[in-house]
Design an enzyme around this catalytic site. Structure first.
Site, PDB file in Angstrom:
ATOM      1  CG  ASP A  84      41.455  37.748  44.602  1.00 23.34           C
ATOM      2  OD1 ASP A  84      42.296  37.400  43.740  1.00 23.34           O
ATOM      3  OD2 ASP A  84      40.739  38.746  44.472  1.00 23.34           O
ATOM      4  N   GLY A 212      39.556  43.550  38.106  1.00 21.41           N
ATOM      5  CA  GLY A 212      38.887  44.839  37.975  1.00 21.41           C
ATOM      6  C   GLY A 212      37.801  44.852  36.923  1.00 21.41           C
TER       7      GLY A 212
END
Length: 288
Positions: A84, A212
């Site tokens: 990631d 997020g």
């Protein structure tokens, strides 16, 4: 069971108008908690190792990756491994030999043309290694001449037309979109732009990803999945669960020195958070 690929999990989720949860791991306790939480929810899951996590582990990718692979192979649910927020090309090129089936290449900090060029090169390399690749694009409307915000900054948004061109020109397999989330939120107060999400889903043929997500309330998360988000990234929520549980345990047991006692409490708290988030993603908006 054997590792599955991120691509197959996300592609299936997109076709079913559902979402797969992807959790960022930092320690072995994170790995074990995510697998345990996914098993409790009886759902597939993605284990994510970020470039920041690699830096924390003395810059070494393999120890945590090997642990994740071993845990995935013994899991009772399908598990994929994803690298990631990669900015380093050197780290990107470690992915194929470390058990990863996918990468998220992060050049969103760069101006559009440089982001596109870097992402296109990363996508070409990733595909040559049979890796599925995710990228990210965000911008913000404002006064002429102002620099665009990073995709993770408050107020950043992804333009549907620009996103469509970016995906076509870069060749990526999925796109993380900026619709109102911010990384590292410790309160669940984010409000998503669902109208923008609808327009992005209509404009793009690749799966959409929400980063997020720790700061997004349950109802907003469920609505995002219904609106077209197929992969939901979570990191801070696990760290909050772990830290909070350990902090409480040590306050109640100040003489504890055996790390297993408080780490097991933190691991259990993370596992419960994983189960809760996965179940939220599977719940239709009307049920919330």
């Amino acid at each position: 069971m054997p590792l599955v690929t991120t691509g197959e999990l996300v592609t299936r989720a997109a076709a079913e108008r559902s979402a797969v949860a992807a959790f960022n791991i930092i320690t072995l306790e994170h790995v074990e908690a995510v697998v345990a939480g996914a098993e409790s929810a009886q759902a597939a899951v993605v284990l994510q190792v970020s470039e920041n996590a690699v830096k924390f582990r003395y810059g070494r990718l393999l120890p945590l990756a090997r642990a994740a692979v071993a845990a995935a192979e013994r899991a009772a649910v399908p598990v994929a491994l994803h690298l990631d927020h990669v900015q380093s090309d050197d780290l990107l090129r470690e992915a194929a030999d470390a058990g990863f089936s996918s990468v998220m290449y992060d050049a969103a900090r760069l101006p559009y043309e440089r982001n596109l060029a870097a992402t296109r090169a990363a996508a070409e390399w990733a595909h040559s290694q049979a890796l599925w690749i995710e990228a990210e694009l965000g911008q913000v409307g404002g006064k002429a001449g102002e620099p665009a915000l990073d995709a993770h900054a408050p107020g950043a948004r992804t333009d549907p037309a620009e996103a469509r061109a970016f995906v076509a020109d870069s060749g990526v397999d999925a796109l993380a979109v900026a619709i109102g989330t911010t990384h590292a939120m410790t309160t669940r107060t984010a409000t998503l732009d669902h109208d923008l999400l609808k327009r992005l889903a209509a404009a793009l043929e690749v799966p959409l990803v929400l980063h997020g997500s720790s700061g997004v309330p349950d109802g907003e998360l469920s609505a995002a999945v219904a609106g077209g988000i197929a992969k939901v990234n979570v990191g801070t929520a696990l760290n909050m669960a772990m830290t909070g549980a350990i902090r409480q345990f040590l306050a109640e047991h100040p003489d504890t020195v055996d790390s297993r006692k408080y780490l097991s409490v933190g691991r259990q708290a993370m596992a419960e958070a994983v189960t809760g988030i996965i179940r939220t993603l599977a719940r239709p908006p009307a049920d919330l």
